[in-house]
Design an enzyme around this catalytic site. Structure first.
Site, PDB file in Angstrom:
ATOM      1  N   GLY A 112       0.804  -1.213   0.000  1.00  0.00           N
ATOM      2  CA  GLY A 112       0.000   0.000   0.000  1.00  0.00           C
ATOM      3  C   GLY A 112       0.836   1.261   0.000  1.00  0.00           C
ATOM      4  O   GLY A 112       0.388   2.315  -0.469  1.00  0.00           O
ATOM      5  N   GLU A 115       1.716   1.815  -3.565  1.00  0.00           N
ATOM      6  CA  GLU A 115       0.480   2.232  -4.230  1.00  0.00           C
ATOM      7  C   GLU A 115       0.159   3.689  -3.904  1.00  0.00           C
ATOM      8  O   GLU A 115      -0.365   4.419  -4.755  1.00  0.00           O
ATOM      9  CB  GLU A 115      -0.663   1.309  -3.820  1.00  0.00           C
ATOM     10  CG  GLU A 115      -0.520  -0.087  -4.413  1.00  0.00           C
ATOM     11  CD  GLU A 115      -1.553  -1.066  -3.907  1.00  0.00           C
ATOM     12  OE1 GLU A 115      -2.304  -1.622  -4.725  1.00  0.00           O
ATOM     13  OE2 GLU A 115      -1.621  -1.281  -2.674  1.00  0.00           O
TER      14      GLU A 115
END
Length: 260
Positions: A112, A115
């Site tokens: 994450g 991302e």
């Protein structure tokens, strides 16, 4: 606005948002995602904020992934909702944010965290940065846009390799892959980001907003990016910034854009 998991500091048009959970290597949990959304939402309505620099606290990590303990027992439906809500609230929100967002990657940007960096408009990294999407080693896939944004930047084959091997690449390899635009020493990272922000702020932020929209349109299903470009190009002609920019050029002076 008081935050528990992030820091927000504004200086001369630049807002630095720092994920601040150093004991957890700045891992993203629900509370942090919510606070990041709130910080960006506030920045969107703040006329004094021109550019945002997104980074992580400490020397070890930008964001070392998601907080797995929060969703390790989720069902399929709960997992689907987790990805959908996260993308809407934060990752897509940043990608389509109307003001420039620079990710300054210091240390680990994994899962994450990578991302989050991918959602920014562009990225710079310190020499000690390590980037990767290790989700398949946990029996899951990237769920916050990684399978979509990584191939756009590095190409399908390299993205497939990174995702399938769950491995990490260093800053220099990320530069070769076009995943990051620049690599600096860790000491110079934020200063370099601020210099880039300063260059951006000399230009029309109204035009930059249109440019963000036009560039992003090329990556949206069912949207003709050329048509969006034409629409935004025309829109610029009706702005005070266009009037100032063309006047300054014709009169051989520096433009002083009103931001309108």
């Amino acid at each position: 606005m008081e935050f528990q998991n992030i820091l927000s500091e504004k200086n001369q048009g630049i807002l630095q948002i720092t994920v601040n959970r150093p004991s957890k290597l700045n891992a993203l949990n629900k509370a942090t995602i919510h606070e990041l959304h709130e910080a960006f939402w506030a920045a969107g309505g703040d006329e004094d904020v021109k550019v945002i620099i997104l980074t992580g606290s400490g020397e070890k990590a930008f964001v070392a992934g998601a907080d797995i303990s929060e969703f390790s027992d989720y069902s399929s439906e709960e997992g689907k909702a987790l990805a959908a809500q996260g993308q809407e609230k934060l990752f897509n929100y940043i990608a389509n944010f109307p003001k420039p967002v620079i990710a300054a990657i210091n240390g680990f940007a994994l899962g994450g965290g990578l991302e989050l960096a991918l959602a920014a408009h562009f990225r710079i990294a310190s020499e000690n940065a390590k980037m990767g999407l290790p989700e398949v080693s946990l029996g899951v896939i990237p769920g916050y846009g990684g399978t979509q944004r990584l191939p756009q930047l590095v190409g399908k084959g390299r993205a497939m390799e990174m995702i399938m091997t769950a491995g990490m690449i260093d800053a220099n390899q990320a530069l070769q892959y076009n995943l990051v635009n620049h690599v600096t020493s860790q000491e110079e990272l934020l200063e370099f980001a601020e210099k880039l922000a300063g260059k951006i702020m000399k230009n029309s932020l109204v035009a930059i907003k249109s440019a963000i929209k036009a560039v992003n349109a090329n990556y949206e299903d069912g949207v003709n990016g050329f048509e969006t470009e034409i629409e935004e190009f025309g829109r610029c002609f009706g702005t005070a910034d266009f009037e100032e920019g063309t006047s300054a050029f014709l009169n051989k002076r520096k433009a002083d854009f009103p931001g309108e």
